[in-house]
Design an enzyme around this catalytic site. Structure first.
Site, PDB file in Angstrom:
ATOM      1  CB  CYS A   1      62.068  74.901  64.537  1.00 19.40           C
ATOM      2  SG  CYS A   1      61.222  73.465  63.864  1.00 19.40           S
TER       3      CYS A   1
ATOM      4  CD  GLU B   1      78.530  67.999  68.860  1.00 17.01           C
ATOM      5  OE1 GLU B   1      78.961  69.148  69.059  1.00 17.01           O
ATOM      6  OE2 GLU B   1      78.128  67.620  67.750  1.00 17.01           O
TER       7      GLU B   1
ATOM      8  CD  GLU C   1      63.165  73.595  60.543  1.00 17.13           C
ATOM      9  OE1 GLU C   1      63.427  74.751  60.986  1.00 17.13           O
ATOM     10  OE2 GLU C   1      63.101  72.600  61.246  1.00 17.13           O
ATOM     11  CG  LEU C   2      68.006  77.401  57.673  1.00 16.81           C
ATOM     12  CD1 LEU C   2      68.667  78.479  56.825  1.00 16.81           C
ATOM     13  CD2 LEU C   2      69.028  76.372  58.119  1.00 16.81           C
TER      14      LEU C   2
ATOM     15  CD  GLU D   1      64.133  79.750  66.557  1.00 14.16           C
ATOM     16  OE1 GLU D   1      63.377  78.764  66.497  1.00 14.16           O
ATOM     17  OE2 GLU D   1      65.181  79.832  65.883  1.00 14.16           O
TER      18      GLU D   1
ATOM     19  CE  LYS E   1      78.426  66.394  64.029  1.00 14.25           C
ATOM     20  NZ  LYS E   1      77.370  66.955  64.920  1.00 14.25           N
TER      21      LYS E   1
ATOM     22  N   GLY F   1      68.759  73.275  61.421  1.00 12.81           N
ATOM     23  CA  GLY F   1      69.677  73.973  62.314  1.00 12.81           C
ATOM     24  C   GLY F   1      69.430  75.466  62.310  1.00 12.81           C
ATOM     25  CB  SER F   2      71.303  78.186  63.799  1.00 13.74           C
ATOM     26  OG  SER F   2      72.632  78.069  63.304  1.00 13.74           O
TER      27      SER F   2
ATOM     28  CD1 TRP G   1      71.549  71.074  70.092  1.00 17.54           C
ATOM     29  CD2 TRP G   1      69.631  71.134  71.231  1.00 17.54           C
ATOM     30  NE1 TRP G   1      71.288  72.392  70.401  1.00 17.54           N
ATOM     31  CE2 TRP G   1      70.106  72.454  71.102  1.00 17.54           C
ATOM     32  CE3 TRP G   1      68.426  70.922  71.912  1.00 17.54           C
ATOM     33  CZ2 TRP G   1      69.429  73.549  71.622  1.00 17.54           C
ATOM     34  CZ3 TRP G   1      67.743  72.002  72.434  1.00 17.54           C
ATOM     35  CH2 TRP G   1      68.252  73.295  72.290  1.00 17.54           C
ATOM     36  CG  ASN G   2      65.117  70.996  68.315  1.00 15.46           C
ATOM     37  OD1 ASN G   2      65.909  70.543  67.479  1.00 15.46           O
ATOM     38  ND2 ASN G   2      64.054  71.702  67.957  1.00 15.46           N
TER      39      ASN G   2
END
Length: 475
Positions: A280, A174, A246-247, A377, A171, A224-225, A147-148
Site C-alpha cells: 500500500c 481467505e 487504511e485504504l 493504484e 477476518k 483494504g480497498s 492478503w498482501n
C-alpha cells in the site's frame, strides 16, 4: 498445505457445514490447500466468544497484557520458519520477505506490550473536587485485513487491541489465512483467554454484514480497498461503531534537483518491486527533474531488469509472482492502457512464460496525463517515470490523486523538508522508504482513510476516554 480451519473459542475447527474454498500457489497455480467458509452459525459462535472474552480480558492488569504479548512474540519467533513458508505458499512473496514480515509482526507484539503498561490517563484537583480521565478498552473489535501482508496486517490490529484490554475477531483474506490463525494460537498459548480472539474466513461481504450488524462489536478496523472502506462505513452507521481505515495509496516520489540519481534509482527500484509491488505504501509515481529524467529512467530500468523473478521459495529470488489471477489481469490491463496511449516501455511490460502469475518488473516513460496508471493504484510491478519542470508542478501533480497515504522525497535534506510540508499524505520518507515501523503511526489522509496503527497513537484507537469528577462528601 493449508487446512480449512477456523479459530473460535481457543480451538481450531472446521466450518459447521464443512464448507471450504481451494487455495492456489501463486507460483504454480496448483493447489495449496483450502480455507474454511464460515457459516452464519460459525460467525455467531465467534461473536459470542469475543463477547465473553471481552468481559474477562477487560479486567486484566496492564502487566498481564504485557506478559501475554511478549510471550506471543517469543512463540511467533519460534515458529517463524513454518509461518513464513505458509505465507510464501499462499501469497507468493519471496521467503526472505515472509521471514522479515514475521519478525515485524513479533515486533508489533513487543511494542504494544510496552504500550500496555503506559498510563494514558490523567488526574488533577481543584478545590474540593478531584478529576480523572481514564482510557478504558473500547470493547470487542472486528478486524478485516488484506492478503498482501498476511501476518503484519493482522498483527497491527491484534497487538494494540490486546494491549488495550479488548477482544478481537479477525477476518483475514481467505487467500492467505494461516498467519492470522498462527498468531491467534500464539496469543492464547501465551495466556490470552481463548474467547478473547477469533479468526474466521469465508465470504467477506456476508461476514462483514453479520459482524458489523451485531451489537457485540464496538470497534471496526480495516486494511483494504477504498470501495470496501466505504461499504464498511455504510454498514457501521446502524450501530455507530468507530472505524480505523487504511485504504491504500498511490505514493508519489519527488526526486529533487541535486539528488544522486543513480543511488536514488537503485533504492527506489528495490522498494518498488518488493512484494511484486503489492504494497500500500509502494512508490508508484516517480517525478524527476526534466534534466535528469532520462538518466534516472535508464538506471531504474537497468536495476529492474536485473532483478531475479521466480517462485518465492527458490534461492536468490527477489520478486515473486502476483498473489492471484485478478492482480495479474489488472496489471496487464494497466500496461495495455499505457501502450495504447503512447507510453514507452523501457523494460518488462509482459507476463512471464510458464505457470503461475508472474509479471516482469516494468518501467515506463512518456506517460500521458490521461493514463489510468496516474490515478489508479497499480498494486503491481509497474513504475512510470514522470519528468517535471519545477517543484511547484511536481508537488501539484503529487497531490492530484484521491489517495494520501505515503510519499517519498529524494535529494538534499533542507530542500526535502520544505517539499514535505506541502504534501497531502500521512507518512513521508526522505531518502528512505522504510516507513512501516512499530514505533511510528501508520495511516493516511483523504481517501486513504483515517485512524492510525503503530506508535503511541495506535493503542488509543482501541480505547475510550472516561471522565469522572468527584466532589468530597459534605463540602
Amino acid at each position: 498445505m493449508t487446512e480449512a480451519l477456523l479459530y473460535v473459542g481457543g480451538r481450531l475447527r472446521a466450518a459447521a457445514d464443512g464448507g471450504a474454498v481451494p487455495l492456489h500457489d501463486p507460483a504454480t497455480g496448483e493447489a495449496a490447500g483450502s480455507a474454511a467458509l464460515a457459516t452464519e452459525s460459525d460467525v455467531d459462535d465467534a461473536l459470542a466468544a469475543v463477547a465473553r472474552g471481552f468481559d474477562a480480558w477487560r479486567r486484566s492488569a496492564p502487566e498481564e497484557r504485557a506478559r501475554v504479548l511478549t510471550g506471543a512474540a517469543a512463540l511467533l519467533r519460534g515458529r517463524a520458519e513454518d509461518v513464513a513458508r505458509a505465507i510464501t505458499a499462499e501469497q507468493g512473496k519471496p521467503l526472505g520477505e515472509a521471514r522479515a514480515e514475521i519478525e515485524q509482526s513479533a515486533g508489533y507484539f513487543d511494542w504494544f506490550a510496552r504500550e500496555a503498561v503506559r498510563d494514558l490517563g490523567r488526574a488533577w484537583g481543584e478545590g474540593d473536587r478531584e478529576f480523572t480521565v481514564e482510557r478504558r478498552p473500547i470493547g470487542p473489535v472486528a478486524a478485516f485485513t488484506a492478503w498482501n501482508f498476511p501476518a503484519s496486517l493482522p498483527a497491527r490490529k491484534m497487538a494494540p487491541a490486546v494491549a488495550a484490554g479488548c477482544s478481537i475477531l479477525v477476518k483475514p483474506a481467505e487467500e492467505a489465512p494461516s498467519a492470522a490463525i498462527a498468531m491467534a494460537q500464539c496469543l492464547v498459548e501465551a495466556g490470552l483467554p481463548g474467547d478473547a480472539v477469533a479468526v474466521v474466513t469465508g465470504d467477506a461481504p456476508s461476514i462483514a454484514a453479520q459482524v458489523i450488524g451485531s451489537r457485540v462489536i464496538r470497534k471496526i478496523t480495516l486494511t483494504g480497498s477504498i470501495p470496501v472502506g466505504r461499504e464498511l462505513v455504510r454498514l457501521s452507521a446502524e450501530h455507530l461503531q468507530p472505524l480505523s481505515l487504511e485504504l491504500g495509496g498511490h505514493a508519489p516520489v519527488i526526486v529533487l534537483p541535486g539528488a544522486d540519481i543513480a543511488s536514488a534509482a537503485r533504492t527506489l527500484a528495490g522498494a518498488k518491486f518488493r512484494n511484486a509491488g503489492q504494497v500500500c505504501i509502494s512508490p508508484t509515481r516517480f517525478f524527476v527533474p526534466e534534466a535528469d529524467a532520462e538518466a534516472f529512467a535508464a538506471a531504474f530500468a537497468e536495476t529492474a531488469a536485473a532483478l531475479t523473478v521466480g517462485p518465492g521459495d527458490a534461492e536468490g529470488v527477489e520478486v515473486g509472482p502476483l498473489a492471484n489471477a485478478r492482480r495479474l489481469a489488472a496489471v496487464e490491463s494497466l500496461v495495455a492502457d499505457l501502450r495504447e496511449r503512447g507510453a514507452r516501455v523501457l523494460t518488462g511490460g509482459h507476463r512471464l512464460d510458464g505457470p503461475g502469475w508472474f509479471y516482469a518488473p516494468t518501467v515506463v516513460a512518456d506517460v500521458p496525463e490521461d493514463a489510468r496508471m496516474l490515478t489508479e493504484e497499480p498494486f503491481g510491478p509497474v513504475a512510470p517515470v514522470l519528468p517535471y519542470k519545477n517543484l511547484d508542478e511536481a508537488v501539484a501533480r503529487a497531490n492530484a490523486v484521491e489517495q494520501g497515504l505515503a510519499a517519498y522525497i529524494f535529494g538534499p535534506e533542507d530542500a526535502a523538508r520544505e517539499v514535505a510540508e506541502r504534501l497531502d499524505v500521512g507518512m513521508i520518507g526522505v531518502n528512505s522508504t522504510a516507513l512501516a515501523v512499530a514505533e511510528a503511526p501508520f495511516g493516511g489522509v483523504k481517501s486513504s482513510g483515517y485512524g492510525r496503527e503503530g506508535g503511541t497513537e495506535g493503542i488509543g484507537e482501541y480505547t475510550v476516554a472516561v471522565y469522572t469528577q468527584v466532589r468530597k462528601e459534605g463540602s
